[in-house]
Design a protein around this motif. Structure first.
Motif, PDB file in Angstrom:
ATOM      1  N   SER A   1       0.826  -1.212   0.000  1.00 12.09           N
ATOM      2  CA  SER A   1       0.000   0.000   0.000  1.00 12.09           C
ATOM      3  C   SER A   1       0.858   1.259   0.000  1.00 12.09           C
ATOM      4  O   SER A   1       0.403   2.331  -0.389  1.00 12.09           O
ATOM      5  CB  SER A   1      -0.942   0.004   1.209  1.00 12.09           C
ATOM      6  OG  SER A   1      -0.216   0.168   2.417  1.00 12.09           O
ATOM      7  N   GLY A   2       2.117   1.108   0.423  1.00 11.60           N
ATOM      8  CA  GLY A   2       3.043   2.239   0.419  1.00 11.60           C
ATOM      9  C   GLY A   2       3.985   2.244  -0.762  1.00 11.60           C
ATOM     10  O   GLY A   2       4.924   3.049  -0.789  1.00 11.60           O
ATOM     11  N   GLY A   3       3.755   1.354  -1.725  1.00 10.35           N
ATOM     12  CA  GLY A   3       4.547   1.373  -2.948  1.00 10.35           C
ATOM     13  C   GLY A   3       5.595   0.301  -3.092  1.00 10.35           C
ATOM     14  O   GLY A   3       6.301   0.256  -4.108  1.00 10.35           O
ATOM     15  N   ALA A   4       5.751  -0.587  -2.109  1.00 10.70           N
ATOM     16  CA  ALA A   4       6.746  -1.654  -2.211  1.00 10.70           C
ATOM     17  C   ALA A   4       6.220  -2.788  -3.080  1.00 10.70           C
ATOM     18  O   ALA A   4       5.007  -3.032  -3.164  1.00 10.70           O
ATOM     19  CB  ALA A   4       7.109  -2.185  -0.832  1.00 10.70           C
ATOM     20  N   ARG A   5       7.138  -3.491  -3.719  1.00 10.39           N
ATOM     21  CA  ARG A   5       6.783  -4.648  -4.550  1.00 10.39           C
ATOM     22  C   ARG A   5       7.757  -5.786  -4.263  1.00 10.39           C
ATOM     23  O   ARG A   5       8.912  -5.570  -3.927  1.00 10.39           O
ATOM     24  CB  ARG A   5       6.832  -4.281  -6.037  1.00 10.39           C
ATOM     25  CG  ARG A   5       5.824  -3.216  -6.452  1.00 10.39           C
ATOM     26  CD  ARG A   5       4.390  -3.720  -6.306  1.00 10.39           C
ATOM     27  NE  ARG A   5       3.393  -2.707  -6.671  1.00 10.39           N
ATOM     28  CZ  ARG A   5       2.787  -1.911  -5.804  1.00 10.39           C
ATOM     29  NH1 ARG A   5       3.086  -1.987  -4.507  1.00 10.39           N
ATOM     30  NH2 ARG A   5       1.890  -1.023  -6.218  1.00 10.39           N
ATOM     31  N   LEU A   6       7.268  -7.014  -4.424  1.00 14.49           N
ATOM     32  CA  LEU A   6       8.106  -8.190  -4.206  1.00 14.49           C
ATOM     33  C   LEU A   6       9.303  -8.163  -5.142  1.00 14.49           C
ATOM     34  O   LEU A   6       9.155  -7.993  -6.355  1.00 14.49           O
ATOM     35  CB  LEU A   6       7.297  -9.470  -4.427  1.00 14.49           C
ATOM     36  CG  LEU A   6       8.085 -10.777  -4.274  1.00 14.49           C
ATOM     37  CD1 LEU A   6       8.515 -10.987  -2.824  1.00 14.49           C
ATOM     38  CD2 LEU A   6       7.243 -11.961  -4.758  1.00 14.49           C
ATOM     39  N   THR A   7      10.491  -8.325  -4.580  1.00 14.56           N
ATOM     40  CA  THR A   7      11.723  -8.417  -5.369  1.00 14.56           C
ATOM     41  C   THR A   7      12.080  -9.868  -5.628  1.00 14.56           C
ATOM     42  O   THR A   7      12.323 -10.274  -6.765  1.00 14.56           O
ATOM     43  CB  THR A   7      12.889  -7.739  -4.625  1.00 14.56           C
ATOM     44  OG1 THR A   7      12.570  -6.375  -4.400  1.00 14.56           O
ATOM     45  CG2 THR A   7      14.174  -7.841  -5.421  1.00 14.56           C
ATOM     46  N   VAL A   8      12.104 -10.658  -4.563  1.00 14.57           N
ATOM     47  CA  VAL A   8      12.524 -12.050  -4.707  1.00 14.57           C
ATOM     48  C   VAL A   8      12.154 -12.807  -3.435  1.00 14.57           C
ATOM     49  O   VAL A   8      12.035 -12.228  -2.351  1.00 14.57           O
ATOM     50  CB  VAL A   8      14.051 -12.138  -4.955  1.00 14.57           C
ATOM     51  CG1 VAL A   8      14.847 -11.692  -3.738  1.00 14.57           C
ATOM     52  CG2 VAL A   8      14.471 -13.535  -5.395  1.00 14.57           C
ATOM     53  N   GLU A   9      11.944 -14.090  -3.580  1.00 17.23           N
ATOM     54  CA  GLU A   9      11.829 -15.002  -2.444  1.00 17.23           C
ATOM     55  C   GLU A   9      13.091 -15.855  -2.438  1.00 17.23           C
ATOM     56  O   GLU A   9      13.519 -16.355  -3.478  1.00 17.23           O
ATOM     57  CB  GLU A   9      10.589 -15.877  -2.575  1.00 17.23           C
ATOM     58  CG  GLU A   9      10.367 -16.806  -1.395  1.00 17.23           C
ATOM     59  CD  GLU A   9       9.023 -17.527  -1.452  1.00 17.23           C
ATOM     60  OE1 GLU A   9       8.888 -18.578  -0.792  1.00 17.23           O
ATOM     61  OE2 GLU A   9       8.108 -17.033  -2.156  1.00 17.23           O
ATOM     62  N   ARG A  10      13.699 -16.000  -1.269  1.00 19.58           N
ATOM     63  CA  ARG A  10      14.981 -16.699  -1.177  1.00 19.58           C
ATOM     64  C   ARG A  10      14.899 -17.891  -0.229  1.00 19.58           C
ATOM     65  O   ARG A  10      14.105 -17.887   0.730  1.00 19.58           O
ATOM     66  CB  ARG A  10      16.084 -15.736  -0.702  1.00 19.58           C
ATOM     67  CG  ARG A  10      16.453 -14.722  -1.766  1.00 19.58           C
ATOM     68  CD  ARG A  10      17.371 -13.629  -1.271  1.00 19.58           C
ATOM     69  NE  ARG A  10      18.661 -14.082  -0.792  1.00 19.58           N
ATOM     70  CZ  ARG A  10      19.693 -14.426  -1.575  1.00 19.58           C
ATOM     71  NH1 ARG A  10      19.551 -14.396  -2.899  1.00 19.58           N
ATOM     72  NH2 ARG A  10      20.843 -14.793  -1.057  1.00 19.58           N
ATOM     73  N   LEU A  11      15.705 -18.892  -0.515  1.00 18.53           N
ATOM     74  CA  LEU A  11      15.855 -20.040   0.358  1.00 18.53           C
ATOM     75  C   LEU A  11      16.942 -19.738   1.385  1.00 18.53           C
ATOM     76  O   LEU A  11      18.038 -19.297   1.017  1.00 18.53           O
ATOM     77  CB  LEU A  11      16.262 -21.275  -0.444  1.00 18.53           C
ATOM     78  CG  LEU A  11      15.352 -21.693  -1.598  1.00 18.53           C
ATOM     79  CD1 LEU A  11      15.974 -22.861  -2.358  1.00 18.53           C
ATOM     80  CD2 LEU A  11      13.968 -22.068  -1.093  1.00 18.53           C
ATOM     81  N   ARG A  12      16.648 -19.963   2.652  1.00 15.71           N
ATOM     82  CA  ARG A  12      17.670 -19.885   3.694  1.00 15.71           C
ATOM     83  C   ARG A  12      18.123 -21.313   3.985  1.00 15.71           C
ATOM     84  O   ARG A  12      17.304 -22.202   4.215  1.00 15.71           O
ATOM     85  CB  ARG A  12      17.126 -19.219   4.950  1.00 15.71           C
ATOM     86  CG  ARG A  12      16.649 -17.791   4.707  1.00 15.71           C
ATOM     87  CD  ARG A  12      16.445 -17.069   6.029  1.00 15.71           C
ATOM     88  NE  ARG A  12      17.724 -16.749   6.647  1.00 15.71           N
ATOM     89  CZ  ARG A  12      17.966 -16.813   7.958  1.00 15.71           C
ATOM     90  NH1 ARG A  12      17.011 -17.209   8.789  1.00 15.71           N
ATOM     91  NH2 ARG A  12      19.156 -16.493   8.448  1.00 15.71           N
TER      92      ARG A  12
END
Length: 317
Positions: free
Chosen positions: A140-151
């Motif tokens: 809602s503040g303008g952020a978008r998913l960049t990546v999902e990572r495996l730990r």
């Protein structure tokens, strides 16, 4: 820093100091045990850690993280709400907006958001809702998913991976040589953050940025870093950077130059990095790779690394 009150009576304010860590930690998260040390080492500041309270009840919290000595935070890594309460989306949104206005430089792009989540977060409805609530607040503040990572994590019980007899290793003592190898390995990279950098700068600039902002900041011995060659006098095929960050021993970076990909050298590089850290009698080694980087994920699995969590990264463009 000032506090404010939002509709519904919630008070939003930063914590007053280390004495309020217990208050801040009323909401559970896997890194809660690290926060007191982070404050002591100035990786966090009280003014970077905010709460939304209704009386004595903690409704929501957020915190940024930075390197010790940084004047502004590098990462937003905590955003939580009381999941046993009614919908607190509006409270969480007000908390982020109020805190961001006071903590972040005016007009600057906000730091990336990074959140550790269970490896099976999509499969559990309650966990899925909690993750999506946090993401929705930031979207809602303008952020978008960049990546999902495996730990990923290796423990001694997994045994050391088999070394590659085709490779010889030498210390990566020359910064210029290492940066040049990093630059070459960026060609065809599957890493989302590297691809974002390459959309804005040259490969050499991206390599220098990563070296200066991450690799050069490790206090662990640089003698651990290794360049792999084909035989004792052969050309370099790649490099691996075993290190220790503020929390764990890690495989910080690993790369194979494009001309030598497809021959399994990644396994030898990972085996060497794991061997170096294991020789320090560490209880675990941590690593991470993008969910979409199947070749690297498979290499970690072959080396005995287990996917114990995932990480969600979001950014403001």
């Amino acid at each position: 820093m000032t506090s404010s009150t939002i509709p519904g009576g919630a008070t939003i304010r930063p914590i007053k100091g280390p004495d309020e860590i217990a208050l801040f930690n009323r909401l559970p998260y896997t890194i809660n045990h690290e926060l007191a040390d982070d404050l002591a080492e100035r990786r966090r500041r009280p003014e970077w850690m905010w709460v939304a309270l209704h009386g004595d009840r903690l409704l929501a919290r957020l915190a940024w993280w930075g390197r010790s000595g940084d004047s502004t935070p590098m990462l937003l890594d905590i955003l939580d709400v009381d999941e046993g309460a009614e919908d607190l989306t509006e409270v969480a949104q007000a908390l982020y907006e109020t805190a961001a206005k006071q903590v972040l430089p005016s007009g600057a792009i906000p730091p990336e958001y990074g959140r550790f989540v269970p490896a099976d977060w999509r499969e559990d409805p309650a966990t899925y809702r909690a993750v999506r609530l946090r993401m929705g607040v930031l979207e809602s503040g303008g952020a978008r998913l960049t990546v999902e990572r495996l730990r990923l994590e290796w423990r001694p019980g997994a045994g050391l991976p088999t070394p590659d007899q085709r490779l010889a290793f030498r210390p990566a003592g020359d910064t210029d040589e290492l940066v040049a190898l990093m630059t070459r390995t960026l060609d065809g990279t599957l890493d989302a953050h590297s691809r974002m950098d390459l959309a804005q700068m040259s490969p050499d600039e991206a390599a220098v940025k990563h070296y200066e902002q991450e690799l050069a900041t490790y206090s662990s011995p640089r003698q651990w870093w290794r360049i792999a060659t084909l035989g004792e006098d052969g050309e370099p095929v790649g490099f691996v950077v075993p290190a220790r960050n503020a929390y764990h021993p890690v495989i910080a970076y690993l790369g194979v130059v494009p001309a030598h990909r497809g021959h399994g050298y990644v396994d030898g590089l990972l085996a060497e990095g794991t061997r170096i850290l294991a020789a320090e009698n560490v209880p675990r080694i941590r690593a991470a790779t993008d969910l979409g980087n199947a070749p690297m994920a498979n290499a970690f699995a072959r080396a005995g690394y287990v996917n114990f969590e995932r990480a969600i990264n979001m950014a403001w463009q």
